[in-house]
Design a protein around this motif. Structure first.
Motif, PDB file in Angstrom:
ATOM      1  N   ARG A 277       2.633  29.302 -10.307  1.00 42.68           N
ATOM      2  CA  ARG A 277       2.352  28.595 -11.734  1.00 42.68           C
ATOM      3  C   ARG A 277       1.104  28.088 -11.802  1.00 42.68           C
ATOM      4  O   ARG A 277       0.409  28.014 -10.702  1.00 42.68           O
ATOM      5  N   GLN A 278       0.796  27.590 -13.257  1.00 42.74           N
ATOM      6  CA  GLN A 278      -0.490  26.951 -13.277  1.00 42.74           C
ATOM      7  C   GLN A 278      -0.634  25.800 -12.193  1.00 42.74           C
ATOM      8  O   GLN A 278      -1.624  25.280 -11.664  1.00 42.74           O
ATOM      9  N   LEU A 279       0.178  24.787 -12.331  1.00 41.42           N
ATOM     10  CA  LEU A 279       0.184  23.649 -11.455  1.00 41.42           C
ATOM     11  C   LEU A 279       1.159  23.764 -10.291  1.00 41.42           C
ATOM     12  O   LEU A 279       2.172  24.123 -10.439  1.00 41.42           O
TER      13      LEU A 279
ATOM     14  N   VAL B 154       0.191  28.378   0.930  1.00 40.01           N
ATOM     15  CA  VAL B 154      -0.358  26.977   1.351  1.00 40.01           C
ATOM     16  C   VAL B 154       1.119  26.074   1.097  1.00 40.01           C
ATOM     17  O   VAL B 154       1.330  25.371   1.658  1.00 40.01           O
ATOM     18  N   ALA B 155       1.697  26.395  -0.479  1.00 37.36           N
ATOM     19  CA  ALA B 155       2.687  25.723  -0.956  1.00 37.36           C
ATOM     20  C   ALA B 155       4.031  26.008  -0.152  1.00 37.36           C
ATOM     21  O   ALA B 155       4.596  24.786   0.405  1.00 37.36           O
TER      22      ALA B 155
ATOM     23  N   CYS C  86       0.076  16.101  -3.679  1.00 37.97           N
ATOM     24  CA  CYS C  86      -1.175  16.406  -4.871  1.00 37.97           C
ATOM     25  C   CYS C  86      -0.534  17.506  -5.779  1.00 37.97           C
ATOM     26  O   CYS C  86       0.132  18.421  -5.270  1.00 37.97           O
ATOM     27  N   ILE C  87      -0.795  17.490  -7.275  1.00 36.83           N
ATOM     28  CA  ILE C  87      -0.438  18.346  -7.811  1.00 36.83           C
ATOM     29  C   ILE C  87      -1.721  19.202  -8.372  1.00 36.83           C
ATOM     30  O   ILE C  87      -2.616  18.395  -8.976  1.00 36.83           O
TER      31      ILE C  87
ATOM     32  N   GLU D 271     -10.922  21.018  -5.522  1.00 32.08           N
ATOM     33  CA  GLU D 271     -11.340  19.671  -6.286  1.00 32.08           C
ATOM     34  C   GLU D 271     -10.035  18.961  -6.956  1.00 32.08           C
ATOM     35  O   GLU D 271     -10.235  17.733  -6.881  1.00 32.08           O
ATOM     36  N   ASP D 272      -8.887  19.389  -6.790  1.00 38.56           N
ATOM     37  CA  ASP D 272      -7.996  18.658  -7.166  1.00 38.56           C
ATOM     38  C   ASP D 272      -6.999  17.921  -5.957  1.00 38.56           C
ATOM     39  O   ASP D 272      -6.199  17.218  -6.152  1.00 38.56           O
ATOM     40  N   LEU D 273      -7.420  18.449  -4.627  1.00 38.98           N
ATOM     41  CA  LEU D 273      -6.930  17.810  -3.412  1.00 38.98           C
ATOM     42  C   LEU D 273      -7.378  16.741  -3.080  1.00 38.98           C
ATOM     43  O   LEU D 273      -8.291  16.358  -2.143  1.00 38.98           O
ATOM     44  N   ILE D 274      -7.128  15.534  -3.800  1.00 42.46           N
ATOM     45  CA  ILE D 274      -7.630  14.283  -3.689  1.00 42.46           C
ATOM     46  C   ILE D 274      -6.383  13.189  -3.743  1.00 42.46           C
ATOM     47  O   ILE D 274      -5.383  13.383  -4.643  1.00 42.46           O
TER      48      ILE D 274
END
Length: 273
Positions: A184-186, A218-219, A235-236, A244-247
């Motif tokens: 999915r997108q997220l 990975v998921a 993280c989502i 960049e979202d892996l914070i």
């Protein structure tokens, strides 16, 4: 969907609790829309949550939010602005470009509290068509080709959708390993480690290489093939912008040292029967 029994003390406590959870994601110009089916049908006692579930299923299916019946005077002890919630007082179309998802509060007299989250079926199965949808052919033609469409079976229905054979899901679909598996997108990625510092280091290390491997792998690995240690977070990520979202923007939590036992709690109102 509030439990919303209309009590002078209980309702303010519930609204404050909802505000504590959701207000950080809302604004005064975009409040959380709320209501309670008890204003329409009364208190169903042990079955009251079922009425709320049926209401929200219909709301999700029909893309409209039904109102609280005859709301004239608001409880002065409720700070709606601080909680950033808005009681729905007229039939309201589902907000455009917003995920069709709703949640339900249901509280037992003896102290058992329940919360249920409902998604529209197409959030999970985008191509799903409800049972009763069938294939039919029109009598007209278009440049020598017969027109073919799907109808939902209602009388005088003019609703047309893309042709799609519908077969009820009778068993779990098989899992097939493919290198091109999409997501999915997220996507939610869970993390755990022995301590808070190593947890952050693990996330930072993954961010450097995550674009080199399929996100679905990975998921799956993080969810099913890793030991669960004491310090945990998640993280989502957007599948188009994973690194960049892996914070970790929230403080990791420490899980209990021992696995909790599951207990069943009943209200004492006879609902268990």
């Amino acid at each position: 969907e509030w439990h919303g029994t209309g009590t002078y003390v209980g309702d303010p406590i519930e609204v404050e609790a909802v505000g504590n959870v959701f207000s950080q994601y809302q604004s005064k110009d975009d409040p959380l829309l709320v209501g309670s089916v008890k204003s329409n049908v009364g208190h169903g006692e042990g079955a009251s949550a079922l009425a709320s579930i049926m209401k929200l299923v219909l709301a999700l299916e029909n893309n409209a939010i039904p109102p609280i019946f005859d709301l004239q005077t608001r409880n002065p002890n409720i700070d709606f602005d601080a909680a950033r919630v808005l009681p729905v007082t007229e039939v309201t179309p589902w907000p455009k470009d917003r995920l069709r998802r709703a949640s339900i509060n249901s509280f037992g007299y003896g102290g058992a509290n329940g919360h249920c989250i409902l998604d529209h079926v197409q959030n999970i199965l985008p191509d799903y068509i409800a049972p009763g949808v069938f294939r039919t052919r029109s009598s007209g033609t278009n440049k020598g080709h017969k027109k073919e469409f799907l109808t939902d079976g209602t009388i005088n229905s003019h609703r047309k959708v893309a042709i799609l054979e519908h077969r009820p899901i009778l068993q779990a679909p098989p899992l097939i390993a493919k290198s091109s598996t999409s997501t999915r997108q997220l996507v939610l990625l869970p993390f755990s480690a022995h301590n808070e510092a190593s947890l952050k280091l693990n996330v930072e290390a993954l961010a450097k290489v995550v674009d080199q491997v399929p996100l679905a792998d990975v998921a799956y690995t993080l969810s099913n093939s890793r030991s669960q240690f004491a310090w945990r977070s998640f993280c989502i990520v957007d599948k188009d912008n994973v690194s960049e979202d892996l914070i970790l923007d929230k403080k990791p939590l420490r899980a209990p040292l021992h696995t909790a036992n599951v207990g069943y709690v009943f209200t004492g109102q006879g609902a268990q029967w």
